[in-house]
Write a protein that holds these residues in place. Structure first.
Motif, PDB file in Angstrom:
ATOM      1  N   PHE A  40       0.829  -1.203   0.000  1.00 46.38           N
ATOM      2  CA  PHE A  40       0.000   0.000   0.000  1.00 46.38           C
ATOM      3  C   PHE A  40       0.862   1.252   0.000  1.00 46.38           C
ATOM      4  CE2 PHE A  40      -2.598  -3.368   1.748  1.00 46.38           C
ATOM      5  CZ  PHE A  40      -3.745  -3.228   1.006  1.00 46.38           C
ATOM      6  N   ASP A  41       0.345   2.324  -0.576  1.00 50.96           N
ATOM      7  CA  ASP A  41       1.092   3.577  -0.686  1.00 50.96           C
ATOM      8  C   ASP A  41       1.484   4.160   0.665  1.00 50.96           C
ATOM      9  OD1 ASP A  41       0.930   3.360  -3.405  1.00 50.96           O
ATOM     10  OD2 ASP A  41      -0.552   4.946  -3.664  1.00 50.96           O
ATOM     11  N   ASP A  42       0.777   3.799   1.724  1.00 51.76           N
ATOM     12  CA  ASP A  42       1.123   4.300   3.059  1.00 51.76           C
ATOM     13  C   ASP A  42       2.184   3.421   3.716  1.00 51.76           C
ATOM     14  OD1 ASP A  42      -0.233   2.020   3.745  1.00 51.76           O
ATOM     15  OD2 ASP A  42      -1.667   3.016   5.063  1.00 51.76           O
ATOM     16  N   ASP A  43       2.830   2.552   2.925  1.00 53.01           N
ATOM     17  CA  ASP A  43       3.887   1.646   3.362  1.00 53.01           C
ATOM     18  C   ASP A  43       3.377   0.428   4.118  1.00 53.01           C
ATOM     19  OD1 ASP A  43       5.849   3.220   2.196  1.00 53.01           O
ATOM     20  OD2 ASP A  43       6.165   4.376   4.016  1.00 53.01           O
ATOM     21  N   GLY A  44       2.084   0.240   4.252  1.00 54.60           N
ATOM     22  CA  GLY A  44       1.546  -0.968   4.861  1.00 54.60           C
ATOM     23  C   GLY A  44       1.592  -2.112   3.859  1.00 54.60           C
ATOM     24  N   GLU A  45       1.493  -3.326   4.367  1.00 50.58           N
ATOM     25  CA  GLU A  45       1.539  -4.518   3.517  1.00 50.58           C
ATOM     26  C   GLU A  45       0.485  -5.523   3.972  1.00 50.58           C
ATOM     27  OE1 GLU A  45       5.510  -6.174   3.801  1.00 50.58           O
ATOM     28  OE2 GLU A  45       6.310  -4.156   4.070  1.00 50.58           O
ATOM     29  N   LEU A  46      -0.037  -6.266   3.011  1.00 49.45           N
ATOM     30  CA  LEU A  46      -0.922  -7.388   3.295  1.00 49.45           C
ATOM     31  C   LEU A  46      -0.280  -8.609   2.663  1.00 49.45           C
ATOM     32  CD1 LEU A  46      -3.590  -8.454   4.442  1.00 49.45           C
ATOM     33  CD2 LEU A  46      -4.632  -7.927   2.234  1.00 49.45           C
ATOM     34  N   LEU A  47       0.088  -9.585   3.484  1.00 56.40           N
ATOM     35  CA  LEU A  47       0.754 -10.782   2.992  1.00 56.40           C
ATOM     36  C   LEU A  47      -0.266 -11.786   2.467  1.00 56.40           C
ATOM     37  CD1 LEU A  47       3.440 -11.248   5.802  1.00 56.40           C
ATOM     38  CD2 LEU A  47       3.520  -9.817   3.754  1.00 56.40           C
ATOM     39  N   PRO A  48       0.158 -12.717   1.614  1.00 55.51           N
ATOM     40  CA  PRO A  48      -0.776 -13.688   1.039  1.00 55.51           C
ATOM     41  C   PRO A  48      -1.541 -14.503   2.073  1.00 55.51           C
ATOM     42  CG  PRO A  48       1.339 -13.803  -0.081  1.00 55.51           C
ATOM     43  CD  PRO A  48       1.514 -12.882   1.084  1.00 55.51           C
ATOM     44  N   ASP A  49      -0.977 -14.697   3.261  1.00 55.43           N
ATOM     45  CA  ASP A  49      -1.666 -15.478   4.290  1.00 55.43           C
ATOM     46  C   ASP A  49      -2.649 -14.635   5.110  1.00 55.43           C
ATOM     47  OD1 ASP A  49      -0.003 -13.947   5.908  1.00 55.43           O
ATOM     48  OD2 ASP A  49       1.033 -15.654   6.809  1.00 55.43           O
ATOM     49  N   GLY A  50      -2.806 -13.352   4.734  1.00 57.47           N
ATOM     50  CA  GLY A  50      -3.743 -12.469   5.420  1.00 57.47           C
ATOM     51  C   GLY A  50      -3.121 -11.643   6.531  1.00 57.47           C
ATOM     52  N   GLN A  51      -1.856 -11.864   6.833  1.00 55.81           N
ATOM     53  CA  GLN A  51      -1.173 -11.098   7.875  1.00 55.81           C
ATOM     54  C   GLN A  51      -0.975  -9.655   7.428  1.00 55.81           C
ATOM     55  OE1 GLN A  51       2.679 -12.670   8.912  1.00 55.81           O
ATOM     56  NE2 GLN A  51       3.098 -11.044  10.338  1.00 55.81           N
ATOM     57  N   VAL A  52      -1.250  -8.726   8.338  1.00 58.40           N
ATOM     58  CA  VAL A  52      -1.070  -7.302   8.071  1.00 58.40           C
ATOM     59  C   VAL A  52       0.266  -6.858   8.651  1.00 58.40           C
ATOM     60  CG1 VAL A  52      -1.969  -4.988   8.554  1.00 58.40           C
ATOM     61  CG2 VAL A  52      -3.543  -6.869   8.085  1.00 58.40           C
ATOM     62  N   VAL A  53       1.042  -6.142   7.854  1.00 58.93           N
ATOM     63  CA  VAL A  53       2.303  -5.575   8.322  1.00 58.93           C
ATOM     64  C   VAL A  53       2.118  -4.066   8.347  1.00 58.93           C
ATOM     65  CG1 VAL A  53       4.780  -5.347   7.888  1.00 58.93           C
ATOM     66  CG2 VAL A  53       3.595  -7.481   7.299  1.00 58.93           C
ATOM     67  N   LEU A  54       2.177  -3.500   9.547  1.00 58.20           N
ATOM     68  CA  LEU A  54       1.986  -2.059   9.694  1.00 58.20           C
ATOM     69  C   LEU A  54       3.192  -1.306   9.165  1.00 58.20           C
ATOM     70  CD1 LEU A  54       0.484  -1.922  13.286  1.00 58.20           C
ATOM     71  CD2 LEU A  54      -0.726  -1.804  11.108  1.00 58.20           C
ATOM     72  N   THR A  55       2.986  -0.048   8.884  1.00 61.62           N
ATOM     73  CA  THR A  55       4.077   0.790   8.406  1.00 61.62           C
ATOM     74  C   THR A  55       5.112   0.981   9.494  1.00 61.62           C
ATOM     75  OG1 THR A  55       3.076   2.831   9.140  1.00 61.62           O
ATOM     76  CG2 THR A  55       2.488   2.086   6.944  1.00 61.62           C
ATOM     77  N   ARG A  56       6.318   1.216   9.088  1.00 63.46           N
ATOM     78  CA  ARG A  56       7.372   1.514  10.055  1.00 63.46           C
ATOM     79  C   ARG A  56       7.079   2.836  10.752  1.00 63.46           C
ATOM     80  NH1 ARG A  56      11.303  -2.279   9.109  1.00 63.46           N
ATOM     81  NH2 ARG A  56      11.427  -3.015   7.003  1.00 63.46           N
ATOM     82  N   ARG A  57       6.510   3.799  10.032  1.00 62.91           N
ATOM     83  CA  ARG A  57       6.155   5.089  10.642  1.00 62.91           C
ATOM     84  C   ARG A  57       5.139   4.878  11.754  1.00 62.91           C
ATOM     85  NH1 ARG A  57       5.112   8.162   5.127  1.00 62.91           N
ATOM     86  NH2 ARG A  57       3.738   6.385   5.046  1.00 62.91           N
ATOM     87  N   TRP A  58       4.129   4.000  11.515  1.00 68.85           N
ATOM     88  CA  TRP A  58       3.087   3.724  12.516  1.00 68.85           C
ATOM     89  C   TRP A  58       3.711   3.049  13.724  1.00 68.85           C
ATOM     90  CZ3 TRP A  58      -1.584   4.941  14.011  1.00 68.85           C
ATOM     91  CH2 TRP A  58      -2.252   4.120  14.895  1.00 68.85           C
ATOM     92  N   GLN A  59       4.614   2.100  13.491  1.00 61.45           N
ATOM     93  CA  GLN A  59       5.254   1.388  14.587  1.00 61.45           C
ATOM     94  C   GLN A  59       6.097   2.344  15.426  1.00 61.45           C
ATOM     95  OE1 GLN A  59       7.321  -1.678  12.461  1.00 61.45           O
ATOM     96  NE2 GLN A  59       5.518  -2.995  12.346  1.00 61.45           N
ATOM     97  N   LEU A  60       6.794   3.290  14.788  1.00 62.93           N
ATOM     98  CA  LEU A  60       7.605   4.252  15.525  1.00 62.93           C
ATOM     99  C   LEU A  60       6.723   5.221  16.319  1.00 62.93           C
ATOM    100  CD1 LEU A  60      10.338   5.089  12.872  1.00 62.93           C
ATOM    101  CD2 LEU A  60      10.607   3.721  14.948  1.00 62.93           C
ATOM    102  N   ALA A  61       5.573   5.602  15.758  1.00 69.78           N
ATOM    103  CA  ALA A  61       4.689   6.558  16.411  1.00 69.78           C
ATOM    104  C   ALA A  61       4.033   5.954  17.653  1.00 69.78           C
ATOM    105  CB  ALA A  61       3.621   7.037  15.434  1.00 69.78           C
ATOM    106  N   THR A  62       3.850   4.650  17.669  1.00 57.88           N
ATOM    107  CA  THR A  62       3.178   4.015  18.808  1.00 57.88           C
ATOM    108  C   THR A  62       4.169   3.455  19.833  1.00 57.88           C
ATOM    109  OG1 THR A  62       3.031   1.904  17.650  1.00 57.88           O
ATOM    110  CG2 THR A  62       1.142   3.407  17.463  1.00 57.88           C
ATOM    111  N   ALA A  63       5.449   3.557  19.542  1.00 58.21           N
ATOM    112  CA  ALA A  63       6.481   3.014  20.459  1.00 58.21           C
ATOM    113  C   ALA A  63       6.704   3.923  21.648  1.00 58.21           C
ATOM    114  CB  ALA A  63       7.790   2.808  19.708  1.00 58.21           C
TER     115      ALA A  63
END
Length: 63
Positions: A40-63
């Motif tokens: 996704f353009d916001d740097d998020g990812e959806l893997l073939p098994d349905g797993q969601v990978v959040l953006t690195r920016r989102w992970q840093l903002a919530t850390a």
């Protein structure tokens, strides 16, 4: 899944976003890679098994 001469990274690999794009939809904000990952353009990812990978920016903002 990938049939390139030099295979693209697997969907589970850390460098999975380096796989070749097979379908781009910038108007909708996503790209399908040959390893089955939806990037996704916001740097998020959806893997073939349905797993969601959040953006690195989102992970840093919530850390």
């Amino acid at each position: 899944m990938c049939a390139h001469v030099v295979p693209c990274p697997d969907a589970a690999a850390d460098d999975r976003v380096l796989a070749a794009p097979i379908s781009r939809h910038p108007e909708q904000g996503w790209t399908l890679l040959c390893n089955g990952v939806l990037l996704f353009d916001d740097d998020g990812e959806l893997l073939p098994d349905g797993q969601v990978v959040l953006t690195r920016r989102w992970q840093l903002a919530t850390a």
